[in-house]
Design a protein around this motif. Structure first.
Motif, PDB file in Angstrom:
ATOM      1  N   ASN A  88      -4.959  -2.931   0.317  1.00 53.74           N
ATOM      2  CA  ASN A  88      -5.753  -1.719   0.127  1.00 53.74           C
ATOM      3  C   ASN A  88      -6.907  -1.722   1.131  1.00 53.74           C
ATOM      4  O   ASN A  88      -7.746  -2.621   1.113  1.00 53.74           O
ATOM      5  CB  ASN A  88      -6.300  -1.677  -1.310  1.00 53.74           C
ATOM      6  CG  ASN A  88      -6.917  -0.332  -1.629  1.00 53.74           C
ATOM      7  OD1 ASN A  88      -7.564   0.291  -0.785  1.00 53.74           O
ATOM      8  ND2 ASN A  88      -6.709   0.119  -2.862  1.00 53.74           N
ATOM      9  N   THR A  95      -9.509  -0.156   1.329  1.00 57.27           N
ATOM     10  CA  THR A  95     -10.881   0.037   0.840  1.00 57.27           C
ATOM     11  C   THR A  95     -11.355  -1.110  -0.044  1.00 57.27           C
ATOM     12  O   THR A  95     -12.477  -1.071  -0.534  1.00 57.27           O
ATOM     13  CB  THR A  95     -11.024   1.354   0.037  1.00 57.27           C
ATOM     14  OG1 THR A  95     -10.203   1.262  -1.140  1.00 57.27           O
ATOM     15  CG2 THR A  95     -10.591   2.551   0.861  1.00 57.27           C
ATOM     16  N   GLN A  96     -10.518  -2.112  -0.273  1.00 52.27           N
ATOM     17  CA  GLN A  96     -10.917  -3.119  -1.258  1.00 52.27           C
ATOM     18  C   GLN A  96     -11.144  -4.517  -0.704  1.00 52.27           C
ATOM     19  O   GLN A  96     -10.337  -5.048   0.060  1.00 52.27           O
ATOM     20  CB  GLN A  96      -9.868  -3.188  -2.366  1.00 52.27           C
ATOM     21  CG  GLN A  96     -10.132  -2.107  -3.411  1.00 52.27           C
ATOM     22  CD  GLN A  96      -9.212  -2.226  -4.593  1.00 52.27           C
ATOM     23  OE1 GLN A  96      -8.216  -2.936  -4.554  1.00 52.27           O
ATOM     24  NE2 GLN A  96      -9.564  -1.522  -5.651  1.00 52.27           N
ATOM     25  N   ALA A 116       0.823  -1.218   0.000  1.00 49.45           N
ATOM     26  CA  ALA A 116       0.000   0.000   0.000  1.00 49.45           C
ATOM     27  C   ALA A 116       0.855   1.266   0.000  1.00 49.45           C
ATOM     28  O   ALA A 116       0.483   2.275  -0.598  1.00 49.45           O
ATOM     29  CB  ALA A 116      -0.952   0.008   1.188  1.00 49.45           C
TER      30      ALA A 116
HETATM   31  C1  LIG Z   1      -7.195   1.412  -3.237  1.00 48.74           C
HETATM   32  O1  LIG Z   1      -8.333   1.257  -4.036  1.00 48.74           O
HETATM   33  C2  LIG Z   1      -8.970   2.464  -4.429  1.00 48.74           C
HETATM   34  C3  LIG Z   1     -10.189   2.128  -5.230  1.00 48.74           C
HETATM   35  O2  LIG Z   1     -10.809   0.983  -4.839  1.00 48.74           O
HETATM   36  C4  LIG Z   1      -8.015   3.313  -5.219  1.00 48.74           C
HETATM   37  O3  LIG Z   1      -8.624   4.545  -5.543  1.00 48.74           O
HETATM   38  C5  LIG Z   1      -6.743   3.551  -4.431  1.00 48.74           C
HETATM   39  O4  LIG Z   1      -5.807   4.222  -5.216  1.00 48.74           O
HETATM   40  C6  LIG Z   1      -6.174   2.240  -3.956  1.00 48.74           C
HETATM   41  N1  LIG Z   1      -5.034   2.487  -3.086  1.00 48.74           N
HETATM   42  C7  LIG Z   1      -3.835   1.968  -3.303  1.00 48.74           C
HETATM   43  C8  LIG Z   1      -2.812   2.309  -2.279  1.00 48.74           C
HETATM   44  O5  LIG Z   1      -3.592   1.270  -4.252  1.00 48.74           O
END
Ligand SMILES: *[C@@H]1O[C@H](CO)[C@@H](O)[C@H](O)[C@H]1NC(C)=O
Length: 279
Positions: A118, A120-121, A82
């Motif tokens: 991530n 959020t995923q 990340a």
């Molecule tokens: C994590 O996922 C979101 C969308 O789902 C994206 O916008 C973001 O860049 C991602 N973060 C990383 C650190 O890859």
């Protein structure tokens, strides 16, 4: 009675606390009594350092058990990239497993474009199952340990890891495999109120009745309690994750109950859906 002072009571409580952390203990185990076959146990985590922060009491406790004979494996589903530190963390993962006693030939670190660190995923269960399947079959894994549906910290990657393991075992186990699917055990997540009770956790876990009275969660499944020696080993392993040791993680290490106590529940649900966490 009047001679018993507050100080005496404090000393008694303190002694109990100290005694309760000296020796590691296991209540019940993953196996029925008198099992004789060799057990091959795989821990599946999401990011390098999960194995140390959340699962060290179990990893260290299992290595002390003489019966059944246990072989330990560890699979991590991402490099924890990340912050762009994936390659550093890959190395740290190996170094920490050296400390925790899992041999180099028994580790897997997945780096799949759809399974990236991530917060959020959610990760797709089919992809997780595909990444794990060969390793699980090849090594004859008999039992998989993972997060539960709350993932300790509610991190979607942790929750997806649990879903992916369930999917592999209950829905996507290769029909041509000679081996029967492994058992699954999940690590019980605790509410925030009892998550950071650190050093008090082993004391409470040794006193189920007290924990019950205080209305703290108590499970009937296997419980692994670290002794002070295990705790120090876990700290040593955590220090191998140098890139992660920012101040708030030091606090986590100091106060998290999972550095001391792991409680487990067997997962017996027979089917899951791959779409449960896709919106
Ligand atoms: C994590 O996922 C979101 C969308 O789902 C994206 O916008 C973001 O860049 C991602 N973060 C990383 C650190 O890859």
């Amino acid at each position: 009675m009047s001679s018993v002072t507050r100080r005496d009571i404090l000393l008694i409580i303190l002694s109990f606390l100290i005694i309760s952390i000296i020796k590691s203990t296991t209540f019940s185990t993953f196996w029925p009594e008198r099992t004789t076959r060799e057990e091959r146990v795989l821990l599946v985590t999401s990011h390098p350092d999960d194995e140390t922060l959340f699962f060290s009491p179990t990893l260290l406790g299992l290595q002390k058990q003489k019966k059944p004979s246990i072989q330990l494996f560890s699979a991590c589903l991402s490099t924890g990239n990340a912050d762009g530190l994936g390659e550093v963390r890959r190395r740290e993962f190996g170094d920490a497993l050296d400390v925790l006693g899992i041999e180099p030939g028994r580790r897997m670190l997945v780096d799949h474009p759809e399974l990236q660190d991530n917060i959020t995923q959610h990760w797709n269960s089919q992809i997780i199952a595909n990444e794990l399947r060969d390793f699980v079959v090849e090594h004859g894994i008999t039992l998989i340990m993972a997060f539960d549906e709350e993932g300790i910290s509610s991190h979607p990657n942790h929750i997806s890891t649990f879903e992916g393991v369930k999917y592999l075992v209950f829905d996507a186990w290769p029909s041509n495999s000679m081996a029967s699917p492994p058992k699954i055990f999940k690590l019980v997540s605790h509410p925030l109120s009892t998550k950071y009770i650190g050093i008090v956790a082993p004391f409470l876990s040794r006193s189920p009745r007290l924990a019950h009275k205080l209305n703290l969660q108590h499970t009937e499944g296997p419980v692994f309690l670290s002794g002070i020696g295990d705790y120090i080993t876990a700290i040593t392993a955590m220090r191998r994750h140098a890139s992660q040791l920012v101040w708030f993680r030091y606090l986590n290490v100091m106060f998290s109950r999972y550095m001391w106590v792991n409680e487990w529940v067997e997962v017996k649900v027979q089917h899951t859906t791959t779409t449960a966490f896709q919106s």
